[in-house]
Scaffold this motif. Structure first.
Motif, PDB file in Angstrom:
ATOM      1  N   ARG A  49     -10.652  -4.797  -9.926  1.00 32.08           N
ATOM      2  CA  ARG A  49     -10.208  -3.591  -9.964  1.00 32.08           C
ATOM      3  C   ARG A  49     -10.597  -2.702  -8.776  1.00 32.08           C
ATOM      4  O   ARG A  49      -9.845  -2.045  -8.007  1.00 32.08           O
ATOM      5  CB  ARG A  49     -10.469  -2.774 -11.242  1.00 32.08           C
ATOM      6  N   THR A  50     -11.864  -2.831  -8.366  1.00 34.19           N
ATOM      7  CA  THR A  50     -12.537  -2.263  -7.272  1.00 34.19           C
ATOM      8  C   THR A  50     -11.743  -2.544  -5.912  1.00 34.19           C
ATOM      9  O   THR A  50     -11.730  -2.004  -4.883  1.00 34.19           O
ATOM     10  CB  THR A  50     -13.822  -2.670  -7.292  1.00 34.19           C
ATOM     11  N   LEU A  51     -11.542  -3.907  -6.119  1.00 34.20           N
ATOM     12  CA  LEU A  51     -10.724  -4.306  -4.539  1.00 34.20           C
ATOM     13  C   LEU A  51      -9.573  -3.607  -4.268  1.00 34.20           C
ATOM     14  O   LEU A  51      -9.290  -3.265  -3.097  1.00 34.20           O
ATOM     15  CB  LEU A  51     -10.449  -5.802  -5.033  1.00 34.20           C
ATOM     16  N   PHE A  66      -5.023   3.082  -6.283  1.00 30.05           N
ATOM     17  CA  PHE A  66      -6.206   3.764  -7.096  1.00 30.05           C
ATOM     18  C   PHE A  66      -5.890   3.791  -8.463  1.00 30.05           C
ATOM     19  O   PHE A  66      -6.852   3.565  -9.241  1.00 30.05           O
ATOM     20  CB  PHE A  66      -6.263   5.303  -6.406  1.00 30.05           C
ATOM     21  N   LEU A  67      -4.596   3.886  -8.769  1.00 27.91           N
ATOM     22  CA  LEU A  67      -4.334   3.748 -10.064  1.00 27.91           C
ATOM     23  C   LEU A  67      -4.438   2.646 -10.834  1.00 27.91           C
ATOM     24  O   LEU A  67      -4.888   2.598 -12.030  1.00 27.91           O
ATOM     25  CB  LEU A  67      -2.649   4.024 -10.521  1.00 27.91           C
ATOM     26  N   VAL A  68      -4.515   1.475 -10.297  1.00 26.04           N
ATOM     27  CA  VAL A  68      -4.913   0.093 -10.772  1.00 26.04           C
ATOM     28  C   VAL A  68      -6.494   0.155 -11.410  1.00 26.04           C
ATOM     29  O   VAL A  68      -6.598  -0.511 -12.341  1.00 26.04           O
ATOM     30  CB  VAL A  68      -4.859  -0.961  -9.511  1.00 26.04           C
ATOM     31  N   TYR A  69      -7.307   0.636 -10.657  1.00 21.26           N
ATOM     32  CA  TYR A  69      -8.558   1.031 -11.187  1.00 21.26           C
ATOM     33  C   TYR A  69      -8.684   1.649 -12.605  1.00 21.26           C
ATOM     34  O   TYR A  69      -9.529   1.376 -13.280  1.00 21.26           O
ATOM     35  CB  TYR A  69      -9.343   1.824 -10.335  1.00 21.26           C
ATOM     36  N   PHE A  70      -7.850   2.577 -12.637  1.00 22.51           N
ATOM     37  CA  PHE A  70      -7.798   3.297 -14.202  1.00 22.51           C
ATOM     38  C   PHE A  70      -6.994   2.755 -15.275  1.00 22.51           C
ATOM     39  O   PHE A  70      -6.535   3.600 -16.078  1.00 22.51           O
ATOM     40  CB  PHE A  70      -7.537   4.762 -13.805  1.00 22.51           C
ATOM     41  N   SER A  71      -6.262   1.715 -14.855  1.00 21.92           N
ATOM     42  CA  SER A  71      -4.949   1.427 -15.793  1.00 21.92           C
ATOM     43  C   SER A  71      -5.697   0.945 -17.031  1.00 21.92           C
ATOM     44  O   SER A  71      -6.419  -0.212 -17.012  1.00 21.92           O
ATOM     45  CB  SER A  71      -4.215   0.164 -15.014  1.00 21.92           C
TER      46      SER A  71
END
Length: 400
Positions: A159-161, A85-90
């Motif tokens: 990112r959604t992936l 999940f953090l990837v999406y917000f990096s």
């Protein structure tokens, strides 16, 4: 729930972890463009995951060896889900690097623990199949996870992936929570025990082979998307199709390598696999960028690389028959070191030259692996003859 179903769901978790590790290779140009960095710099995301899994995961396993395996697996899967999940917000590349380190640490530890848990859920005579099921989840990540993920990232954004992968990981997480009993290890496999095998020269040479040929593989495959698109523009669908075919070739290579190692021996299979890799990598620079010549060579190269893996692991287990778990654990770490090493080499090459030159350093690394294999088997042959000679002397002394 039937234990076999739980093992299958553990394999799903490993499949998702493997997808997160390998998917970057298919979407590297997208990630680089998003962060406004070079492709070679984006390759550090592969290295960050691999190094974290190689160094951090064994330490976590050793330090927490007395902790309930169910609790540890839930903890590592939980951290892995949050990191996805953090990837999406990096917001920055630096934050993404930190996230990849967390993913490597938690995903690497979860994979090893999942294998241990799977062997506890089935009867003793079915433990080999349980491990095979878990490892199939890892290889399936390359066959299906990477090409499908590459295709979907074009449609929904890369990112959604990662959000999708995190949500899917909740399925094995809840299965572990509901159906896996508390498990405490009876025999501790400490980090010191893992390092102790490095005192054996044969094992060091065998691990060097793993490091070098995986390094050669990672040098090229980490940057496979820009490599294939060096001279021709490929759509996401076409690139995904090529990656799917490459994944299928890796699966065929693994199956063929396992069969050949069982029937003709690990040594012959390792020689054949490494020679095939080196030969194909030597031919790649002479294709002049023709996609019609490059793609068939890439497919044969994938078969050669992945046919080496089962033979290499079988040979390592034969060197440490009393501790196969330690042999496979250390070899897994060296595989991850190889991924990190190769991606770093590849990044340096394309930052100074171009992606079309990646075949040369990959060839050199595999050639060194082949030379290390020659040295290893010559040393093992000599050591075996010396052992036979010593046994013969002892029998003669006893007779006298």
């Amino acid at each position: 729930m039937n234990p076999k179903w739980v093992v299958s769901l553990l394999a799903l978790a490993v499949f998702l972890i493997g997808t997160v590790e390998y998917i970057i290779s298919g979407i590297l140009p997208m990630v680089a463009a998003d962060f406004g960095i070079t492709t070679s710099a984006a390759g550090m995301l592969v290295m960050a995951f691999a190094l974290s899994a190689a160094i951090g995961a064994p330490i976590v396993i050793a330090v927490t060896i007395r902790v309930d395996r169910k609790k540890m697996l839930l903890s590592m899967l939980g951290v892995f889900i949050l990191s996805s999940f953090l990837v999406y917000f990096s917001p920055s590349f630096e934050m993404m690097l930190v996230t990849r380190v967390i993913q490597g640490l938690s995903g690497g530890a979860a994979t090893v623990i999942a294998m241990a848990v799977a062997t506890r859920l089935v009867e003793v005579q079915h433990r080999g199949r349980a491990i095979g099921t878990i490892l199939m989840g890892l290889s399936s990540a390359l066959v299906l996870g990477v090409p499908v993920g590459t295709f979907l990232s074009e449609a929904v954004g890369w990112r959604t992936l990662f959000i999708f992968i995190g949500l899917l990981t909740l399925i094995p997480f809840f299965a572990v929570f509901a159906k896996v009993p508390s498990i405490t290890e009876q025999k501790a496999m400490t980090f010191g025990m893992q390092l102790s095998i490095l005192k054996d020269k044969k094992i060091v040479l065998a691990l060097a082979i793993t490091l070098l040929y995986i390094g050669g593989y990672s040098t090229l495959f980490t940057y496979i998307a820009p490599f294939l698109q060096e001279n021709v523009e490929l759509s996401a669908a076409v690139l995904s199709g090529i990656l799917l075919l490459a994944g299928l070739c890796s699966f065929v290579g693994s199956k063929f390598g396992g069969w050949l190692a069982d029937t003709k021996g690990a040594k012959l299979t390792i020689y054949f696999g490494l020679s095939l890799q080196a030969g194909i990598l030597l031919l790649l620079p002479w294709t002049n960028g023709s996609i019609y010549a490059t793609i068939p060579l890439i497919m044969i190269w994938m078969v050669g690389t992945w046919m080496t893996s089962p033979a290499q692991q079988l040979y390592l287990v034969s060197l440490i028959p009393h501790s196969p778990d330690i042999a496979l654990s250390v070899n897994t770490s060296f595989i991850q070191f190889g991924f990190a090493f190769g991606s770093a080499i590849g990044g340096m090459v394309i930052s100074r030259f171009s992606t079309s030159n990646l075949g040369w350093p990959a060839f050199i690394l595999v050639l060194f692996a082949l030379l290390a294999a020659v040295r290893l088997f010559a040393y093992a042959y000599k050591a075996g003859n010396e052992t036979i000679f010593e046994d013969h002397k002892k029998r003669n002394v006893c007779t006298d």
